[in-house]
Write an enzyme that holds these catalytic residues in place. Structure first.
Site, PDB file in Angstrom:
ATOM      1  N   SER A   1       3.123  -2.061  10.459  1.00  0.00           N
ATOM      2  CA  SER A   1       4.575  -2.099  10.698  1.00  0.00           C
ATOM      3  C   SER A   1       5.186  -3.464  10.403  1.00  0.00           C
ATOM      4  CB  SER A   1       4.899  -1.647  12.122  1.00  0.00           C
ATOM      5  OG  SER A   1       4.467  -0.314  12.307  1.00  0.00           O
TER       6      SER A   1
ATOM      7  N   GLU B   1      -5.710  -4.938  10.542  1.00  0.00           N
ATOM      8  CA  GLU B   1      -4.697  -3.907  10.738  1.00  0.00           C
ATOM      9  C   GLU B   1      -4.987  -3.156  12.030  1.00  0.00           C
ATOM     10  OE1 GLU B   1      -2.635  -2.746   6.869  1.00  0.00           O
ATOM     11  OE2 GLU B   1      -4.369  -1.460   7.051  1.00  0.00           O
TER      12      GLU B   1
ATOM     13  N   GLY C   1       2.141   2.294  10.791  1.00  0.00           N
ATOM     14  CA  GLY C   1       3.103   3.385  10.638  1.00  0.00           C
ATOM     15  C   GLY C   1       3.746   3.827  11.935  1.00  0.00           C
TER      16      GLY C   1
ATOM     17  N   GLY D   1       2.696  -1.184   4.320  1.00  0.00           N
ATOM     18  CA  GLY D   1       2.761   0.240   4.008  1.00  0.00           C
ATOM     19  C   GLY D   1       4.198   0.675   3.770  1.00  0.00           C
ATOM     20  N   GLY D   2       4.824   1.239   4.805  1.00  0.00           N
ATOM     21  CA  GLY D   2       6.170   1.814   4.690  1.00  0.00           C
ATOM     22  C   GLY D   2       7.171   0.911   3.971  1.00  0.00           C
TER      23      GLY D   2
ATOM     24  N   GLU E   1      -7.042   4.815   7.799  1.00  0.00           N
ATOM     25  CA  GLU E   1      -6.811   6.230   7.453  1.00  0.00           C
ATOM     26  C   GLU E   1      -8.033   6.800   6.731  1.00  0.00           C
ATOM     27  OE1 GLU E   1      -3.070   5.597   5.452  1.00  0.00           O
ATOM     28  OE2 GLU E   1      -2.167   5.038   7.369  1.00  0.00           O
TER      29      GLU E   1
ATOM     30  N   HIS F   1      -9.667   1.098   4.957  1.00  0.00           N
ATOM     31  CA  HIS F   1      -8.397   1.379   5.633  1.00  0.00           C
ATOM     32  C   HIS F   1      -8.649   2.373   6.765  1.00  0.00           C
ATOM     33  CE1 HIS F   1      -4.340   2.665   6.477  1.00  0.00           C
ATOM     34  NE2 HIS F   1      -3.925   1.573   5.865  1.00  0.00           N
TER      35      HIS F   1
ATOM     36  N   ASN G   1       0.873  -1.171   0.000  1.00  0.00           N
ATOM     37  CA  ASN G   1       0.000   0.000   0.000  1.00  0.00           C
ATOM     38  C   ASN G   1       0.913   1.224   0.000  1.00  0.00           C
ATOM     39  OD1 ASN G   1      -1.782   2.057   0.529  1.00  0.00           O
ATOM     40  ND2 ASN G   1      -2.348   1.362   2.590  1.00  0.00           N
ATOM     41  N   TRP G   2       1.054   1.822  -1.170  1.00  0.00           N
ATOM     42  CA  TRP G   2       1.983   2.961  -1.283  1.00  0.00           C
ATOM     43  C   TRP G   2       1.429   4.225  -0.631  1.00  0.00           C
ATOM     44  CZ3 TRP G   2       3.762   2.745  -7.171  1.00  0.00           C
ATOM     45  CH2 TRP G   2       4.599   1.637  -7.351  1.00  0.00           C
ATOM     46  N   LYS G   3       0.161   4.246  -0.308  1.00  0.00           N
ATOM     47  CA  LYS G   3      -0.496   5.441   0.256  1.00  0.00           C
ATOM     48  C   LYS G   3      -0.236   6.643  -0.663  1.00  0.00           C
ATOM     49  CE  LYS G   3      -0.275   3.285   4.733  1.00  0.00           C
ATOM     50  NZ  LYS G   3      -0.207   3.394   6.172  1.00  0.00           N
TER      51      LYS G   3
HETATM   52  P1  PGA Z   1       2.595   0.256   7.676  1.00  0.00           P
HETATM   53  O1  PGA Z   1       1.160   0.458   7.015  1.00  0.00           O
HETATM   54  O2  PGA Z   1       3.146  -1.048   7.143  1.00  0.00           O
HETATM   55  O3  PGA Z   1       3.409   1.443   7.256  1.00  0.00           O
HETATM   56  O4  PGA Z   1       2.383   0.197   9.155  1.00  0.00           O
HETATM   57  C1  PGA Z   1       0.287  -0.615   6.821  1.00  0.00           C
HETATM   58  C2  PGA Z   1      -0.997  -0.126   6.207  1.00  0.00           C
HETATM   59  O5  PGA Z   1      -1.439   0.976   6.544  1.00  0.00           O
HETATM   60  O6  PGA Z   1      -1.605  -0.813   5.369  1.00  0.00           O
END
Ligand code: PGA
Length: 255
Positions: free
Chosen positions: A216, A170, A176, A237-238, A100, A98, A9-11
């Site tokens: 994470s 999640e 994050g 994500g990251g 966010e 998600h 997930n590149w966001k």
């Molecule tokens: P993260 O994000 O790996 O940076 O914690 C995961 C996500 O939001 O899907």
């Protein structure tokens, strides 16, 4: 059918060129280093989809997804993208629910249920995210929260449509933050989710649903997380923004 999947997930990261170049690197590395039992999905910003869909490598199980869609089919929704538009530029999956999107964009369970329907109607497979906040974890309410997110977001589907969904657990406190759920904490919730699915749709559906862990996840913790019985892969994500780290996570399933 339950699968092993690593989804990135590149966001809201990477300009057009950076995204295309990262995706090309991922495709090449997967071709060279990955056995292919696992599926790799990259969920990019909309701007990359049309170009990277042409670089996607179905022979090696690399495909792409969007990070959001609007629930309406078309119309006066300035700035939004519909499921059919995302599909028309090559998305095969879409992340929905998600945390966010829930927290910053006011996406309620009811809106998410509509988005799930819009995705399925347009043959986009939802990667549907659920998970508790830090407060909900600490007060012990997390099982109720997760059950309620499932009931309100996806349990209106019949078993056939539900079978097209991928779920992602999640925990919001792990996204994050560098904090990861321990393998035991994650496994406990994944087993709980499977039980809730079994109660609603029966044991077969529960057994065949792919449930990813996200929060994470990185090359050093992926192997222990993914070796848990009810964890089928990760939503990353990251660590999905660095081709080598992402590949190391994907390669967890090589052995
Ligand atoms: P993260 O994000 O790996 O940076 O914690 C995961 C996500 O939001 O899907």
């Amino acid at each position: 059918m339950r699968k092993n999947i690593v989804a990135g997930n590149w966001k809201m990261n990477l300009n057009f060129e950076e995204g295309v170049s990262l995706f090309s690197e991922i495709v090449n590395m997967v071709k060279d280093e990955v056995i292919g039992k696992q599926e790799v999905i990259v969920c990019s910003p909309f701007i990359h989809l049309n170009t990277i869909s042409k670089l996607a490598d179905t022979a090696n199980n690399v495909s792409i997804g969007a990070q959001n869609i609007h629930q309406a089919e078309s119309g006066a929704y300035t700035g939004e993208i519909s499921a059919s538009q995302a599909k028309s530029v090559g998305a095969e999956y879409v992340i929905l629910g998600h945390s966010e999107r829930r927290a910053y964009f006011g996406e309620t369970d009811a809106i998410l249920a509509e988005k799930v329907d819009a995705a399925l109607k347009n043959s986009l497979f939802p990667i549907f995210c659920i998970g508790e906040t830090k407060d909900e974890r600490e007060s012990g309410r997390f099982f109720d929260v997760i059950k309620s997110q499932l009931e309100k977001g996806v349990f209106h589907l019949d078993a056939e449509h539900f079978g097209k969904l991928i779920l992602a657990y999640e925990p919001v406190w792990a996204i994050g933050t560098g904090l990861t759920a321990s393998p035991e904490q994650a496994q406990e919730v994944h087993a709980f989710i499977r039980q809730v699915l079994a109660d609603k749709y029966g044991a077969d559906v529960a057994e065949n649903t792919t449930i990813l862990y996200g929060g994470s996840c990185n090359p050093s913790n992926a192997a222990t997380l993914f070796s848990q019985k009810d964890i089928d892969g990760g939503l990353i994500g990251g660590a999905s923004l660095k081709s080598r780290d992402f590949l190391e996570i994907v390669k967890t399933f090589n052995s």
